[in-house]
Structures are given as C-alpha cells and as structure tokens.
Write a protein that holds these residues in place. Structure first.
Motif, PDB file in Angstrom:
ATOM      1  N   PRO A   1       0.806  -1.226   0.000  1.00  0.00           N
ATOM      2  CA  PRO A   1       0.000   0.000   0.000  1.00  0.00           C
ATOM      3  C   PRO A   1       0.839   1.275   0.000  1.00  0.00           C
ATOM      4  CG  PRO A   1      -0.100  -1.081   2.145  1.00  0.00           C
ATOM      5  CD  PRO A   1       0.560  -2.043   1.212  1.00  0.00           C
ATOM      6  N   ILE A   2       2.044   1.220   0.586  1.00  0.00           N
ATOM      7  CA  ILE A   2       2.909   2.405   0.572  1.00  0.00           C
ATOM      8  C   ILE A   2       3.295   2.741  -0.866  1.00  0.00           C
ATOM      9  CG2 ILE A   2       5.129   3.353   1.288  1.00  0.00           C
ATOM     10  CD1 ILE A   2       4.977   1.667   3.796  1.00  0.00           C
ATOM     11  N   VAL A   3       3.770   1.725  -1.604  1.00  0.00           N
ATOM     12  CA  VAL A   3       4.170   1.937  -2.995  1.00  0.00           C
ATOM     13  C   VAL A   3       2.956   2.316  -3.849  1.00  0.00           C
ATOM     14  CG1 VAL A   3       5.186   0.859  -5.034  1.00  0.00           C
ATOM     15  CG2 VAL A   3       6.113   0.356  -2.755  1.00  0.00           C
ATOM     16  N   GLY A   4       1.828   1.609  -3.637  1.00  0.00           N
ATOM     17  CA  GLY A   4       0.617   1.908  -4.405  1.00  0.00           C
ATOM     18  C   GLY A   4       0.110   3.317  -4.155  1.00  0.00           C
ATOM     19  N   GLY A   5       0.137   3.754  -2.896  1.00  0.00           N
ATOM     20  CA  GLY A   5      -0.309   5.108  -2.571  1.00  0.00           C
ATOM     21  C   GLY A   5       0.581   6.168  -3.198  1.00  0.00           C
ATOM     22  N   ILE A   6       1.898   5.913  -3.202  1.00  0.00           N
ATOM     23  CA  ILE A   6       2.833   6.853  -3.825  1.00  0.00           C
ATOM     24  C   ILE A   6       2.553   6.969  -5.320  1.00  0.00           C
ATOM     25  CG2 ILE A   6       5.249   7.277  -4.415  1.00  0.00           C
ATOM     26  CD1 ILE A   6       4.659   7.866  -1.532  1.00  0.00           C
ATOM     27  N   LEU A   7       2.330   5.827  -5.976  1.00  0.00           N
ATOM     28  CA  LEU A   7       2.046   5.839  -7.415  1.00  0.00           C
ATOM     29  C   LEU A   7       0.755   6.598  -7.715  1.00  0.00           C
ATOM     30  CD1 LEU A   7       2.979   2.162  -8.407  1.00  0.00           C
ATOM     31  CD2 LEU A   7       4.278   4.254  -8.869  1.00  0.00           C
ATOM     32  N   LEU A   8      -0.300   6.353  -6.925  1.00  0.00           N
ATOM     33  CA  LEU A   8      -1.576   7.032  -7.142  1.00  0.00           C
ATOM     34  C   LEU A   8      -1.439   8.537  -6.905  1.00  0.00           C
ATOM     35  CD1 LEU A   8      -4.594   6.885  -7.747  1.00  0.00           C
ATOM     36  CD2 LEU A   8      -5.000   6.410  -5.322  1.00  0.00           C
ATOM     37  N   THR A   9      -0.708   8.901  -5.867  1.00  0.00           N
ATOM     38  CA  THR A   9      -0.509  10.321  -5.573  1.00  0.00           C
ATOM     39  C   THR A   9       0.265  11.003  -6.692  1.00  0.00           C
ATOM     40  OG1 THR A   9      -0.481   9.834  -3.202  1.00  0.00           O
ATOM     41  CG2 THR A   9       0.406  11.961  -3.890  1.00  0.00           C
ATOM     42  N   SER A  10       1.291  10.332  -7.210  1.00  0.00           N
ATOM     43  CA  SER A  10       2.116  10.918  -8.266  1.00  0.00           C
ATOM     44  C   SER A  10       1.322  11.112  -9.556  1.00  0.00           C
ATOM     45  CB  SER A  10       3.337  10.026  -8.531  1.00  0.00           C
ATOM     46  OG  SER A  10       4.097   9.845  -7.349  1.00  0.00           O
TER      47      SER A  10
END
Length: 340
Positions: free
Chosen positions: A142-151
């Motif tokens: 979820p950390i990586v997924g959240g970063i990708l979605l935010t970017s």
C-alpha cells in the motif's frame, strides 16, 4: 520492577524525542518553502549550506563555550572513515529535500518521503543481506501503491522535484542506517555527531553553492526589496535546522532506524494540512486518497514491525523464515541497557 521502570522511561523518552523532531521538522519545511516561494530565494544549495553553518556554530557553542556536553574525542582516521561518509550522504539528503521543495508542493514532497520505509527495507536486504518476514514486504504494497496514485494524480507535478524527492528517500535510508551505526557502535551522543558532521557538510556544499548559485545570490541581493528581513528569515531557518539536526540524531539515539522512518511518516498528515492552509496548493480527491493509502500502509508497516518484535523465542515460525535470518527491530534489547 526496575526493568519495567526502565522500559517505561525508554518509551517516554522516545515519544518526547519524536514529538520535538516533528515540531522542528514541520517548521523547517514550511520555512524553506516560504523562502523558495514567497521570498523568491531559489537557491537550495545556499540554503542548505546556511543550515550546516548554523549547525556547526550551534554545536561549537554547546560543547566548547557553554560546555553543556563533553567533547567525545575521535581519531582523525575515524573522522574520515566514519563521519565523512555520513556527512556526505546527509548533504545529499538535505539538498535533494530542498530541491524538491523548490519545484513541488510540501504535501506532494512529504507523501513521496513516505516511501522511505520501503527504501530502508530494500537497502538493508540488498546491501546488508538482512532478511525480513513476508508480512513486512506485504505492508510495503500500500505504501508503494499510494505513492504511485498520488504521483499520477498530482496537479502540480514536476519531474525534477519528483526525482529529487524520490532519490532523497534513498539518501534518508542510507543516512539513517549509517547514523544508527555511528551512534550505537561508537557511543556518540546527538550534539557530538552534529559537531563532527556539520563542518564536513559545510565543506562539501560550500564550493558547489558558490560555483552554481553565487551569481544568482548576488543578483537576488541587488534586486530584492526587503533584504534585511529576508536574511533574518533565512538564518532563522538555519537555527531551526540546527535544532532539527540535533533532534534527528536524538531520535535515532533514542529509537532505531526503522522506528525513526515510521515516525517520520506519521507527521506527513500534519505537514500536509499546515502547508495547505498556508500555501493553498491544489489537491485533487484522488491525490488525497493516494496520500491516505500511503499513511495507512505506513501504519500497517509499523504494526507489523511491532508484532514481530513481540514474538517470543518459542513462537512458531514458517520453515522459510528461520529465526537466525529474521530481521526484527534492531538493537531493541541492547538499547534498554544503553541509556545515558
């Protein structure tokens, strides 16, 4: 009974260290963004150099003049072999953070910095050959997924600022691991670390700052209308940066590298709200969702680390994760016996 009291004091000391670090961290971030955006002082190397100059002076005053802490003598060979590499990485971390602040909003930069636990785990696994439970790896999803979605949904996206923040995560992980090794292995305290590190960092940054930004700084002084007040703000950020550097190493000394990184992610929400209330940078709904997913992932990551650290030697484990290859919270037991 004594062990229980010692443990409670350890937890209380760690909480105080984290709270003061949060306060200084958010204040310095907001001030730096104000310097770059409102004062139009767009020179991240110079700002970083001012911060380290103030840290050098502050540490000298505390140790040499006020004598609040005794000086820990370090051999010249160890200064270059141990402290210089950490100073170099710390410089890279500070400069990348200031570069990212110049080009992207505080909220976006802070969300990207939440990627640091993932880089810490990968770095420890790849370079130091430390092994982690599968739940640690799962918590990073979820950390990586959240970063990708935010970017993807960031309305003020800038590639240079994004890359600077992303590589800053790697520098932060490396710096934190090196600092923990220095503080625990060599019994350094916070102020002595700054005392030895800040002059190295100033030396590393001074020449690049002069060569790359010297002309621009002189031109800024000639064209800016309120130079005196602006200089006061810039050097005030340097004083706060000294307090921040002190608090960073105090947190590392009071906790561990991973605890430091996880605690850093919990301040993201505060930094995002404060920066938005001041600078009013646009935030889309999906961008907020991505930031929320990242924070949830960081919270889950911290919970997994805590659960693994509480497992007793008799706790059943899967055949794929033998105990001698399990990475738990480093130095926890040693730290209870290593308090000053």
């Amino acid at each position: 009974m004594e062990e229980g009291v010692l443990f409670q004091w350890s937890v209380f000391r760690s909480l105080l260290a984290i709270i003061q670090w949060w306060s200084f961290n958010v204040t310095v971030i907001i001030m730096n963004k104000w310097i770059f955006q409102r004062l139009d002082f767009k020179f991240p190397l110079t700002v970083s150099c001012v911060h380290f100059i103030c840290s050098s002076i502050g540490a000298y005053l505390v140790i040499k003049v006020l004598k609040l802490k005794p000086l820990i003598t370090v051999e010249p060979e160890d200064r270059w072999r141990r402290i210089f590499p950490m100073s170099f990485v710390f410089c890279i971390n500070i400069v990348l953070g200031n570069v990212s602040l110049r080009y992207i909003p505080v909220s976006f930069m802070q969300t990207i910095k939440s990627f640091t636990p993932a880089t810490t785990v990968v770095l420890q696994w790849f370079v130091w050959r430390k092994y982690f439970d599968w739940r640690i790896w799962a918590s990073l999803v979820p950390i990586v997924g959240g970063i990708l979605l935010t970017s993807v949904t960031e309305l003020s996206f800038n590639m240079l600022g994004f890359c600077a923040a992303l590589f800053g995560c790697l520098a932060t992980s490396t710096k934190t691991i090196l600092a923990e090794s220095l503080l625990h292995g060599y019994k350094f305290d916070s102020i002595n670390t700054v005392f030895y590190m800040a002059p190295f960092a100033t030396m590393i940054l001074a020449i690049p700052a002069i060569l790359l930004e010297g002309v621009g700084v002189v031109l800024w002084f000639q064209t800016h209308t309120e130079v005196f007040s602006a200089v006061i703000i810039i050097f005030s950020s340097g004083v706060l940066a000294f307090c921040l550097n002190f608090s960073i190493f105090y947190v590392i000394h009071s906790t561990t590298a991973v605890t430091f990184n996880v605690a850093g992610n919990l301040k993201v929400a505060v930094a995002v709200l404060v920066s938005w209330s001041i600078f009013r940078n646009p935030i889309s709904a999906m961008n907020a969702v991505g930031c929320g997913i990242t924070l949830i992932g960081c919270t889950f990551y911290g919970y997994v680390r805590h659960m693994l650290s509480q497992q007793t030697p008799g706790t059943p484990r899967t055949p794929r994760t033998p105990r001698n290859k399990m990475e738990l919270l480093p130095l926890v037991n040693d730290k209870l016996n290593d308090k000053e």
